[in-house]
Scaffold this motif. Sequence first.
Motif, short mmCIF file in Angstrom:
data_model
loop_
_atom_site.label_atom_id
_atom_site.label_comp_id
_atom_site.label_asym_id
_atom_site.label_seq_id
_atom_site.Cartn_x
_atom_site.Cartn_y
_atom_site.Cartn_z
N LEU A 1 0.82 -1.21 0.00
CA LEU A 1 0.00 0.00 0.00
C LEU A 1 0.86 1.26 0.00
CD1 LEU A 1 -2.98 0.80 0.06
CD2 LEU A 1 -2.89 0.77 2.55
N LYS A 2 1.99 1.24 0.74
CA LYS A 2 2.84 2.42 0.83
C LYS A 2 3.64 2.66 -0.44
CE LYS A 2 5.42 2.74 4.44
NZ LYS A 2 6.33 2.33 5.55
N HIS A 3 4.20 1.62 -1.00
CA HIS A 3 5.18 1.80 -2.08
C HIS A 3 4.56 1.60 -3.48
CE1 HIS A 3 8.33 2.04 0.91
NE2 HIS A 3 7.93 0.88 1.44
N ALA A 4 3.62 0.69 -3.58
CA ALA A 4 3.00 0.47 -4.90
C ALA A 4 1.72 1.28 -5.06
CB ALA A 4 2.71 -1.02 -5.09
N PRO B 1 -2.60 2.20 -3.97
CA PRO B 1 -3.87 1.46 -3.96
C PRO B 1 -4.24 0.86 -5.31
CG PRO B 1 -4.26 3.83 -3.89
CD PRO B 1 -2.79 3.64 -3.73
N GLN B 2 -3.53 1.21 -6.37
CA GLN B 2 -3.83 0.63 -7.68
C GLN B 2 -3.15 -0.71 -7.89
OE1 GLN B 2 -2.52 3.82 -7.43
NE2 GLN B 2 -4.55 4.81 -7.43
N ALA B 3 -2.34 -1.15 -6.93
CA ALA B 3 -1.59 -2.39 -7.09
C ALA B 3 -2.47 -3.60 -6.79
CB ALA B 3 -0.37 -2.39 -6.17
N GLY B 4 -1.99 -4.74 -7.22
CA GLY B 4 -2.63 -6.02 -6.91
C GLY B 4 -1.64 -6.91 -6.17
N ALA B 5 -2.14 -7.71 -5.23
CA ALA B 5 -1.27 -8.56 -4.43
C ALA B 5 -1.92 -9.92 -4.24
CB ALA B 5 -0.98 -7.92 -3.07
N GLU B 6 -1.07 -10.93 -4.06
CA GLU B 6 -1.55 -12.29 -3.80
C GLU B 6 -0.88 -12.80 -2.53
OE1 GLU B 6 -1.53 -16.80 -5.74
OE2 GLU B 6 -0.68 -15.10 -6.85
N VAL B 7 -1.71 -13.26 -1.60
CA VAL B 7 -1.22 -13.82 -0.34
C VAL B 7 -1.38 -15.33 -0.40
CG1 VAL B 7 -1.49 -13.86 2.17
CG2 VAL B 7 -1.84 -11.72 0.91
N SER B 8 -0.29 -16.03 -0.22
CA SER B 8 -0.31 -17.49 -0.26
C SER B 8 0.10 -18.02 1.10
CB SER B 8 0.66 -18.01 -1.34
OG SER B 8 0.68 -19.43 -1.34
N LEU B 9 -0.77 -18.86 1.69
CA LEU B 9 -0.53 -19.44 3.00
C LEU B 9 -0.58 -20.95 2.89
CD1 LEU B 9 -2.91 -17.11 5.07
CD2 LEU B 9 -0.44 -16.85 4.77
N ARG B 10 0.54 -21.58 3.21
CA ARG B 10 0.62 -23.05 3.18
C ARG B 10 0.93 -23.53 4.59
NH1 ARG B 10 3.17 -21.45 -1.61
NH2 ARG B 10 2.17 -22.24 -3.51
N TYR B 11 -0.01 -24.33 5.13
CA TYR B 11 0.11 -24.78 6.50
C TYR B 11 0.41 -26.27 6.56
CZ TYR B 11 -2.25 -20.36 7.57
OH TYR B 11 -2.59 -19.04 7.67
N GLY C 1 3.31 -4.30 -8.13
CA GLY C 1 3.92 -2.98 -8.14
C GLY C 1 3.16 -1.94 -8.94
N ALA C 2 1.90 -2.22 -9.27
CA ALA C 2 1.11 -1.31 -10.12
C ALA C 2 1.83 -1.04 -11.43
CB ALA C 2 0.81 -0.01 -9.38
N ARG D 1 10.94 -8.39 -7.75
CA ARG D 1 10.71 -9.51 -8.67
C ARG D 1 11.48 -9.27 -9.96
NH1 ARG D 1 4.42 -10.04 -9.37
NH2 ARG D 1 5.09 -11.88 -10.55
N ALA D 2 11.50 -10.29 -10.82
CA ALA D 2 12.18 -10.13 -12.10
C ALA D 2 11.51 -9.05 -12.94
CB ALA D 2 12.16 -11.47 -12.86
N GLY D 3 10.19 -8.94 -12.84
CA GLY D 3 9.48 -7.87 -13.52
C GLY D 3 9.04 -6.83 -12.53
N PRO D 4 7.89 -6.22 -12.74
CA PRO D 4 7.37 -5.24 -11.78
C PRO D 4 6.96 -5.93 -10.47
CG PRO D 4 6.36 -4.96 -13.94
CD PRO D 4 7.09 -6.26 -13.99
N GLY D 5 7.06 -5.18 -9.36
CA GLY D 5 6.55 -5.68 -8.08
C GLY D 5 7.62 -6.18 -7.15
N TRP D 6 7.12 -6.71 -6.05
CA TRP D 6 7.97 -7.13 -4.91
C TRP D 6 7.49 -8.47 -4.41
CZ3 TRP D 6 12.13 -4.45 -2.75
CH2 TRP D 6 12.59 -4.92 -1.51
N ARG D 7 8.40 -9.25 -3.84
CA ARG D 7 8.08 -10.58 -3.34
C ARG D 7 8.61 -10.75 -1.92
NH1 ARG D 7 10.80 -15.59 -3.16
NH2 ARG D 7 9.43 -17.41 -3.24
N VAL D 8 7.77 -11.32 -1.06
CA VAL D 8 8.15 -11.66 0.32
C VAL D 8 7.83 -13.13 0.54
CG1 VAL D 8 7.69 -11.28 2.78
CG2 VAL D 8 7.77 -9.33 1.21
N HIS D 9 8.83 -13.87 1.02
CA HIS D 9 8.62 -15.29 1.27
C HIS D 9 9.29 -15.66 2.60
CE1 HIS D 9 9.49 -19.66 0.96
NE2 HIS D 9 8.29 -19.68 0.43
N VAL D 10 8.50 -16.34 3.45
CA VAL D 10 8.99 -16.77 4.77
C VAL D 10 8.48 -18.17 5.04
CG1 VAL D 10 8.98 -16.33 7.25
CG2 VAL D 10 9.01 -14.41 5.66
N CYS D 11 9.35 -19.00 5.56
CA CYS D 11 8.95 -20.35 6.00
C CYS D 11 9.28 -20.49 7.48
CB CYS D 11 9.69 -21.43 5.19
SG CYS D 11 9.15 -23.10 5.58
#
Length: 407
Positions: A324-327, A329-339, A352-353, A387-397
């Motif tokens: 929300l801060k950097h990209a 409100p026009q950006a799109g995001a996907e949240v993936s949760l694997r339990y 990254g809009a 990311r390789a293209g537009p946007g940002w990626r966060v991954h934590v295990c």
Amino acid sequence: MTPHRAPSGHNGAVSPHALRVAARRHPRAVDAGIAALVALACALVLSGRTGATVDAAGVLDWTSVVLLPVPLIWRRRAPVAVFAAATVLLIGSQALGAQSPAALGVTLTALHAVARYRPARFAWPAAAVTVLPGFDNRIEDGPAWGAFAAVSAVTVAVVLIGVNQRTRSAYLQALEDRAQRLEQDRDQRARLAVADERARVAREMHDVVAHHLAVIVALSDGAAATAALAPQRAADVMGQVSATGRQALGEMRRLVGLLRGTSRPEPGTRAPQPGLDDITALVDRVRDAGVRVSVRQDGTPGAWGPGAGLAVYRIVQEALTNVLKHAGPQAGAEVSLRYRRDAAEVSIVDDGAGRIARRPGIGDRHGLAGMAERATAYGGRLDAGPRAGPGWRVHVCLTFDRSEVLS
């Protein structure tokens, strides 16, 4: 200016503790006093009042009384050298014919210093040096063994007293050093605990303030943009701004209560820490701010406890706040949760809009540092970057051991 006075008892006498403190502060003065007392005792014996002298005391006798105790002034600094000097002076005075009936007291005082301030390997040879001349005299003079035995017993007693004092002093010093180390360790642990608590509270405050302010700013911008064309829509958005602000204030009051150590929070402010069940509401708030968020969940969460759920929630919250801060409100995001039963994998990817993301500067890494700390606390590692293209990626295990998985 009021002069300093030594502590005294109720009757005005100086306390033994004050005397011991003064003695430790001025060891040379104490040794000089001991030398003076020994000289006084030798002079008293030489004066004839004890009957130990045969002839009237002469100049040589009184000179020996004055000179023999002088080395005792350095008995604490160089006890072996002082004992050697006292022995040589005693032998020399006797060779010159001086009467010194109490001169053995000087030698025994120096011997005590050797036993008190040096290891036993120095004390027992010095005791032998003190006793052996008397043994030779007994062989030459006949069966006067009583005096020899008495001198030998006194010599051994002096050595044993000195060794015992040295051992006790070393033991007490070891106890003091151990107590000081324990106190230092306790203070260090307390400082580390305070630092950890401050870091934890600072991390929580950053997550709370940054997220809610980002949502409020986005909602306010949206309300301002739609106020002229859709007043009702703008009013609804401002209602969401108000609700978000109240929620932020409630969490801030809770954190401030933790800092102040208050046991009873204000009515209406006490609420459990957010967890996995609150992620849906979190995503809804971000969606209301304009970001298109999709959530994908695989598996069922294990019984990890509230700490693990809070860690997952805060990581998702910080990642969406950064979107929300950097990209914007026009950006799109996907949240993936694997339990899984003993692990959780969290991934947040945004577009990254349409703009290429850049790595943050040193002053803008508080959020990433907080996510990294939460990941490390649960055996994980943060992988965040453009990311390789537009946007940002966060991954934590995150990995939870058996003690964190509730039965």
